[in-house]
Design an enzyme around this catalytic site. Structure first.
Site, short mmCIF file in Angstrom:
data_model
loop_
_atom_site.label_atom_id
_atom_site.label_comp_id
_atom_site.label_asym_id
_atom_site.label_seq_id
_atom_site.Cartn_x
_atom_site.Cartn_y
_atom_site.Cartn_z
N TYR A 76 0.83 -1.21 0.00
CA TYR A 76 0.00 0.00 0.00
C TYR A 76 0.87 1.27 0.00
CZ TYR A 76 -3.90 3.09 1.01
OH TYR A 76 -4.85 4.08 0.92
N PHE A 128 -7.38 19.10 -25.09
CA PHE A 128 -8.10 17.86 -25.37
C PHE A 128 -9.44 17.94 -24.65
CE2 PHE A 128 -9.15 13.37 -24.55
CZ PHE A 128 -9.28 12.98 -25.87
N ASP A 129 -10.44 17.17 -25.12
CA ASP A 129 -11.80 17.39 -24.59
C ASP A 129 -11.93 17.14 -23.09
OD1 ASP A 129 -11.76 14.63 -24.89
OD2 ASP A 129 -13.43 14.54 -26.31
N ASP A 218 0.80 18.98 -21.48
CA ASP A 218 -0.01 17.76 -21.56
C ASP A 218 0.83 16.81 -22.39
OD1 ASP A 218 -1.57 15.65 -22.42
OD2 ASP A 218 -3.40 16.85 -22.65
N ALA A 220 0.87 13.57 -23.06
CA ALA A 220 0.35 12.24 -23.42
C ALA A 220 1.18 11.58 -24.53
CB ALA A 220 -1.11 12.34 -23.86
N LYS A 261 -0.93 6.31 -23.67
CA LYS A 261 -0.41 6.52 -25.02
C LYS A 261 1.08 6.16 -25.01
CE LYS A 261 -4.32 9.10 -25.04
NZ LYS A 261 -5.18 9.22 -23.84
N HIS A 443 -21.43 12.53 -28.99
CA HIS A 443 -20.92 11.56 -29.95
C HIS A 443 -20.79 10.16 -29.37
CE1 HIS A 443 -17.52 13.35 -27.83
NE2 HIS A 443 -16.85 12.25 -28.07
#
Ligand code: F0G
Length: 451
Positions: A76, A128-129, A218, A220, A261, A443
């Site tokens: 832990y 990004f969204d 960001d 990614a 990614k 979407h």
């Protein structure tokens, strides 16, 4: 690697474990499309032959990653796997405070809830969204300031992911007090996986430092971005990919990272910073929502696999193959009459469905028409990035994302062949109307019917 003078860039791996691919009949695909209201998010994976919905969490881990996974330490607190990950991320980035999180949006959420006061502004090349949604959820304002070229699918400039420096300067000069944070998304997913240049990162960093505004990445797709700097930006051919990455991380005050990614793991993310005051806030929020600071919403084995994947993603042989295979995919699509966003980005090919289907107006979703046709024709799943996903999009695209180390050249050849059949029928394809749609992020769950 440097003396590889063959035309063929081979997959720099061989396959040790295989997974069957479903092959369906056209009648089955047709029935599936009707059943899911022509929305490919609603398909079962068992109904998809080649899945290019996303490159996120869909990569193939290496034997070394699976081996590390078996040795994960599930303690832990003070897990050995965390120590391994910490060491790798420190060496890669230089950041002082390193927090694991379960995926990218958890890092975004922790940041938004702790350091972005309501009404303050975040500037980004393009959010990004999920980043935008987390910022807005906190009451702050997400503003995109990409370079103008970002929205021109035809030009082949090397760094269409850059931020508009004039817009940044203007914002810092006229409303410095409103701006809580500046971010650069690398590569810039929303505009086609286009990279950000080191020159742009340096310029953004310098302006933020002068103005005293925190600057985050960001990250990614940091490895793919590093590759494009190495191969496209003058002065970086002699730098190693690790040196390039270390340089851009050092120009920033921290990063959010979806490790699904370029970490080449199925789940995982990072939140890092050099700011001690922000780290204190992140730590508390992390414990509240994700878990203790040495696992942050992940199992020990996930941390161990990520520690290995981050270095594998920066292997030049792998990145050369990855960027070449995506360029090959884009060239193949163009050769069969399917227009794509240029130049090819780092993780996907974006088809310019608006240009392929000029008879279908934006309100009838040409990107979705192309995506559904690719499924009907050959079981290929992709995602619309146009008026359905972003009602004010401007461009009607369909993204074919390429999972890392998963598909071979023959799979890509097959997808090109499917696209050729779709292109041959382009004039006969009909638009869609929405039957039912949720009020936001429509979407994902909307149902549609052909007109
Ligand atoms: N930032 C960028 C640039 C992304 O592309 C994503 C996810 C995230 C943050 C959020 O990370 O999914 O781990 O929470 N992009 C995926 C995609 C979903 O398909 O492009 P996450």
């Amino acid at each position: 690697m440097e003396d590889w003078d063959f035309k063929t860039i081979i997959e720099p791996f061989r396959i040790k474990m295989v997974e069957d691919i479903p092959i369906l009949t056209r009648a089955q695909r047709e029935a599936n499309l009707d059943r899911v209201g022509h929305n490919l998010f609603r398909l079962q994976s068992s109904e998809v032959t080649i899945d290019m919905l996303t490159d996120s969490g869909t990569g193939a881990m290496s034997g070394n990653q699976w081996g590390a996974l078996a040795n994960g330490d599930e303690s832990y607190a003070g897990s050995r796997s965390f120590a391994q990950l910490h060491q790798v991320v420190r060496r890669l980035t230089g950041y002082q405070h390193i927090f694991p999180v379960h995926q990218g949006r958890a890092a975004e959420r922790i940041m938004a809830r702790t350091v972005l006061p309501p009404g303050k502004v975040v500037l980004n090349n393009t959010h990004f969204d999920t980043t935008r949604a987390n910022i807005e959820q906190a009451g702050a304002i997400a503003e995109d300031i990409p370079v103008a070229l970002a929205h021109d699918p035809a030009t082949t400039d090397a760094f269409k992911g850059d931020m508009d420096l004039d817009a940044l300067e203007l914002a810092l000069a006229t409303r410095r007090d409103e701006i809580a944070l500046v971010m650069l998304t690398m590569t810039n997913n929303a505009v086609g996986g286009q990279p950000v240049s080191m020159a742009n990162i340096e310029a953004v960093s310098a302006r933020c430092r002068a103005a005293g505004v925190p600057f985050f990445l960001d990250a990614a797709r940091f490895a793919e971005n590093a590759w494009f700097i190495h191969t496209r930006e003058p002065g970086y051919a002699d730098w190693s990919l690790h040196q390039i990455a270390r340089r851009f991380f050092e120009l920033s005050d921290g990063c959010t990272m979806s490790a699904k990614k370029d970490g080449i793991v199925h789940i995982g993310g990072l939140l890092c910073t050099n700011k001690d005051d922000w780290a204190d806030l992140f730590r508390n929020e992390l414990i509240l929502g994700e878990g203790f600071i040495t696992y942050g919403g992940l199992a020990g084995r996930d941390l161990a696999a990520l520690a290995v994947g981050l270095d594998e993603a920066l292997d030049p042989g792998y990145l050369r193959y990855r960027s070449r295979s995506i360029a090959y995919f884009a060239e193949g699509l163009e050769s069969v009459g399917v227009p794509v966003v240029r130049p090819p980005g780092g993780h996907a090919v974006f088809v310019n469905a608006g240009a392929l289907l000029p008879h279908i107006p934006p309100e009838q979703f040409p990107g979705q028409v192309f995506a559904a046709a690719m499924y009907l024709e050959g079981g290929v799943r992709s995602v619309e990035v146009g008026s359905l996903m972003f009602p004010e999009a401007g461009l009607e695209l369909c993204r074919l994302a390429v999972p890392r180390r998963v598909y071979t050249q023959s799979h890509v050849d097959y997808v090109i062949e499917v696209a050729a059949r779709v292109a041959a029928k382009a004039a006969s394809l009909r638009g869609y109307q929405i039957v039912e749609a949720p009020p936001f992020l429509r979407h994902f769950l909307a149902t549609l019917a052909p007109l």
